[in-house]
Design a protein around this motif. Structure first.
Motif, PDB file in Angstrom:
ATOM      1  N   CYS A  60       0.718  -1.345  -0.216  1.00 17.79           N
ATOM      2  CA  CYS A  60      -0.030   0.025  -0.344  1.00 17.79           C
ATOM      3  C   CYS A  60       0.616   1.260   0.123  1.00 17.79           C
ATOM      4  O   CYS A  60       2.106   1.248   0.723  1.00 17.79           O
ATOM      5  CB  CYS A  60      -1.250   0.010   1.840  1.00 17.79           C
ATOM      6  SG  CYS A  60      -1.897  -1.605   1.228  1.00 17.79           S
ATOM      7  N   LEU A 118       1.855   5.856   4.823  1.00 17.90           N
ATOM      8  CA  LEU A 118       1.291   6.267   5.802  1.00 17.90           C
ATOM      9  C   LEU A 118       2.664   7.558   6.036  1.00 17.90           C
ATOM     10  O   LEU A 118       2.699   6.924   6.786  1.00 17.90           O
ATOM     11  CB  LEU A 118       0.671   5.467   7.316  1.00 17.90           C
ATOM     12  CG  LEU A 118      -0.441   4.939   6.082  1.00 17.90           C
ATOM     13  CD1 LEU A 118      -1.312   3.606   7.922  1.00 17.90           C
ATOM     14  CD2 LEU A 118      -1.586   5.317   5.574  1.00 17.90           C
ATOM     15  N   SER A 167       1.832   9.609   8.822  1.00 16.89           N
ATOM     16  CA  SER A 167       1.431   8.609  10.137  1.00 16.89           C
ATOM     17  C   SER A 167       2.415   8.013  10.796  1.00 16.89           C
ATOM     18  O   SER A 167       2.222   7.438  12.481  1.00 16.89           O
ATOM     19  CB  SER A 167      -0.075   9.037  10.544  1.00 16.89           C
ATOM     20  OG  SER A 167      -0.505   7.926  10.363  1.00 16.89           O
ATOM     21  N   GLU A 168       2.335   7.134   9.863  1.00 16.57           N
ATOM     22  CA  GLU A 168       3.025   6.125  10.866  1.00 16.57           C
ATOM     23  C   GLU A 168       4.496   5.884  11.520  1.00 16.57           C
ATOM     24  O   GLU A 168       4.109   5.144  12.312  1.00 16.57           O
ATOM     25  CB  GLU A 168       3.673   4.548   9.422  1.00 16.57           C
ATOM     26  CG  GLU A 168       3.758   2.606  10.021  1.00 16.57           C
ATOM     27  CD  GLU A 168       3.179   2.293   9.058  1.00 16.57           C
ATOM     28  OE1 GLU A 168       2.903   0.763   9.786  1.00 16.57           O
ATOM     29  OE2 GLU A 168       2.180   2.589   7.805  1.00 16.57           O
ATOM     30  N   PRO A 196       1.107   1.958  13.263  1.00 24.06           N
ATOM     31  CA  PRO A 196       0.216   2.510  11.803  1.00 24.06           C
ATOM     32  C   PRO A 196      -1.426   1.879  12.882  1.00 24.06           C
ATOM     33  O   PRO A 196      -1.195   1.509  14.307  1.00 24.06           O
ATOM     34  CB  PRO A 196       0.183   0.040  11.854  1.00 24.06           C
ATOM     35  CG  PRO A 196       0.511  -0.621  12.662  1.00 24.06           C
ATOM     36  CD  PRO A 196       1.763   0.564  13.273  1.00 24.06           C
ATOM     37  N   ARG A 255      -2.904  11.292  16.327  1.00 24.75           N
ATOM     38  CA  ARG A 255      -2.738  11.772  14.974  1.00 24.75           C
ATOM     39  C   ARG A 255      -3.649  12.817  14.293  1.00 24.75           C
ATOM     40  O   ARG A 255      -2.474  13.195  13.184  1.00 24.75           O
ATOM     41  CB  ARG A 255      -3.401  10.192  14.091  1.00 24.75           C
ATOM     42  CG  ARG A 255      -2.557   8.885  14.548  1.00 24.75           C
ATOM     43  CD  ARG A 255      -3.243   7.600  14.344  1.00 24.75           C
ATOM     44  NE  ARG A 255      -2.908   6.374  14.037  1.00 24.75           N
ATOM     45  CZ  ARG A 255      -1.408   6.097  13.775  1.00 24.75           C
ATOM     46  NH1 ARG A 255      -0.939   6.641  12.943  1.00 24.75           N
ATOM     47  NH2 ARG A 255      -0.766   4.646  14.208  1.00 24.75           N
ATOM     48  N   VAL A 306      -1.236  16.665   4.608  1.00 24.04           N
ATOM     49  CA  VAL A 306      -1.481  15.042   4.797  1.00 24.04           C
ATOM     50  C   VAL A 306      -1.585  15.252   2.950  1.00 24.04           C
ATOM     51  O   VAL A 306      -1.855  16.221   1.886  1.00 24.04           O
ATOM     52  CB  VAL A 306      -3.566  14.705   4.568  1.00 24.04           C
ATOM     53  CG1 VAL A 306      -3.164  13.400   4.308  1.00 24.04           C
ATOM     54  CG2 VAL A 306      -4.119  15.408   6.080  1.00 24.04           C
ATOM     55  N   ARG A 357      -7.835   7.483   5.890  1.00 17.98           N
ATOM     56  CA  ARG A 357      -6.302   6.020   6.049  1.00 17.98           C
ATOM     57  C   ARG A 357      -5.603   6.311   7.086  1.00 17.98           C
ATOM     58  O   ARG A 357      -4.551   5.333   6.743  1.00 17.98           O
ATOM     59  CB  ARG A 357      -6.061   5.975   4.516  1.00 17.98           C
ATOM     60  CG  ARG A 357      -5.408   6.862   4.533  1.00 17.98           C
ATOM     61  CD  ARG A 357      -4.810   6.941   2.703  1.00 17.98           C
ATOM     62  NE  ARG A 357      -3.706   5.375   2.442  1.00 17.98           N
ATOM     63  CZ  ARG A 357      -2.794   5.873   2.510  1.00 17.98           C
ATOM     64  NH1 ARG A 357      -1.969   6.368   2.241  1.00 17.98           N
ATOM     65  NH2 ARG A 357      -1.931   4.357   1.693  1.00 17.98           N
ATOM     66  N   GLU A 358      -5.384   7.279   7.417  1.00 15.23           N
ATOM     67  CA  GLU A 358      -4.075   7.496   8.122  1.00 15.23           C
ATOM     68  C   GLU A 358      -4.450   7.650   9.726  1.00 15.23           C
ATOM     69  O   GLU A 358      -3.844   7.873  10.558  1.00 15.23           O
ATOM     70  CB  GLU A 358      -3.664   9.494   7.991  1.00 15.23           C
ATOM     71  CG  GLU A 358      -3.007   9.706   7.169  1.00 15.23           C
ATOM     72  CD  GLU A 358      -1.359   9.456   6.842  1.00 15.23           C
ATOM     73  OE1 GLU A 358      -0.708   8.990   7.854  1.00 15.23           O
ATOM     74  OE2 GLU A 358      -0.791   9.359   5.368  1.00 15.23           O
ATOM     75  N   ASP A 397      -7.663   1.880  10.447  1.00 16.03           N
ATOM     76  CA  ASP A 397      -7.238   0.785   9.595  1.00 16.03           C
ATOM     77  C   ASP A 397      -8.757   0.031   9.092  1.00 16.03           C
ATOM     78  O   ASP A 397      -9.666  -0.184   9.950  1.00 16.03           O
ATOM     79  CB  ASP A 397      -6.406  -0.139  10.755  1.00 16.03           C
ATOM     80  CG  ASP A 397      -5.989  -0.789   9.249  1.00 16.03           C
ATOM     81  OD1 ASP A 397      -6.348  -1.196   8.038  1.00 16.03           O
ATOM     82  OD2 ASP A 397      -6.361  -2.483   9.688  1.00 16.03           O
TER      83      ASP A 397
END
Length: 352
Positions: free
Chosen positions: A4, A7, A9-10, A15, A150, A159, A338-339, A342
């Motif tokens: 994918c 992200l 923010s990961e 995650p 987040r 973003v 998506r950030e 899940d």
């Protein structure tokens, strides 16, 4: 199993945990922000509508039938989600004519409420609206203190301006069809609405954004970048020098301007230096899509790599959270979600 797009923010939070959104249409409310008011007179009847369970194009067909015109006589600024409560403007070309007296009732029976009617001299054109306001309700394990952290991080840094999974169709089928069509030569009769061309360009832009997310340059100007002023289409090239001007760097940190990426097509990119390196990498990696778009005659354009959350608000109550924010036209709320959570429908595949 396809990977994918990364992200942002990961790295900071790991995650995201599982969460739910859009359990009902009322959980996903979108309101178009036009940025100007209809004049009150003219050949076009503008309708401010609220719809549920319908795409914008389905409403266009219903409205054309009710008014006795062709769908070409209907104008709209943007496409809005089906599984949602959405409010937007539509226009109908009715020179010297009144709308049918039962228009509101006929549309209401189909799930479309007419909230306002007003005249304007011109047809509503695609992309003339300024922004969209989103009011979303989330639930599930992801609704915790980390979600708030987040959210605060995204509000501060922005973003990635990725195209959402809906652009690529169920299971990415639009992208698969686009690759096949572009490989043999695009023809309008095979893609009358240009949906497949759009899917291919969107995919290439997401791939470019992913490259810059991977090295952290998605929110920083690099040598030879083309900067876009926040909330506008204004853009300018950044000199291809070793160090980007300190003032421009500070403005990027304030989300006043953003680096941009190419929307592939015919033309010469304004990017130079390090910024052009990323675009050349995409052209080499996805030659079939890039060359096919050029042969189809699509004109090159640019899009900000990052979007700012405007007027953001988060309210949390136990395992539920409500988000309220504005995004510039053409940006996707699913890229924000998506950030934060899940969810299988938020998966954006890098496999074409």
């Amino acid at each position: 199993m396809p990977s994918c797009w990364p992200l942002v923010s990961e790295a900071e939070f790991g995650p995201p945990r599982s969460g739910e959104f859009r359990a009902t249409p009322e959980d996903f409310v979108v309101e178009e922000v036009l940025g100007f008011a209809p004049e009150g007179q003219g050949e076009h009847l503008w309708l401010w509508i609220e719809k549920r369970g319908l795409t914008t194009l389905e409403v266009v067909r219903h409205l054309a039938r009710a008014c006795g015109v062709t769908p070409r006589a209907i104008g709209y600024a943007g496409m809005k989600d089906r599984i949602a409560v959405t409010r937007q403007w539509l226009s109908v070309h009715l020179p010297g004519q009144q709308a049918p007296e039962d228009l509101a009732a006929r549309l209401d029976a189909l799930g479309v409420r007419v909230l306002e009617q007003v005249r304007h001299p011109r047809k509503l054109k695609r992309g003339v609206h300024r922004a969209n306001r989103f009011q979303l309700r989330l639930s599930g394990a992801a609704i915790n203190d980390e979600l708030e952290a987040r959210w605060a991080w995204l509000c501060r840094h922005g973003v990635p301006n990725l195209f959402g999974p809906q652009r690529f169709g169920p299971a990415g089928r639009n992208l698969i069809r686009a690759r096949s069509l572009l490989a043999r030569g695009w023809r309008k009769r095979d893609d009358r609405e240009g949906m497949l061309l759009s899917a291919a360009r969107s995919y290439l832009f997401n791939e470019l954004t992913a490259l810059r997310v991977s090295d952290g340059s998605w929110r920083h100007l690099v040598s030879g970048d083309v900067a876009i002023l926040d909330g506008t289409a204004s853009q300018f090239a950044v000199d291809a020098v070793d160090a980007v001007d300190a003032e421009l760097g500070e403005r990027a940190a304030r989300l006043d301007l953003h680096p941009s990426g190419v929307l592939w097509g015919v033309g010469t990119s304004l990017a130079r230096g390090d910024a052009l390196y990323y675009e050349n990498a995409i052209a080499e990696r996805h030659a079939v899509l890039c060359q096919g778009l050029e042969r189809a005659g699509v004109r090159m354009a640019r899009r900000a790599l990052r979007m700012r959350l405007d007027q953001p608000r988060l309210e949390r109550d136990g395992r539920e959270a409500r988000l309220d924010f504005l995004l510039p036209r053409g940006s996707f709320a699913t890229a924000v979600l998506r950030e934060l959570i899940d969810h299988p429908t938020l998966t954006l595949s890098t496999e074409a």
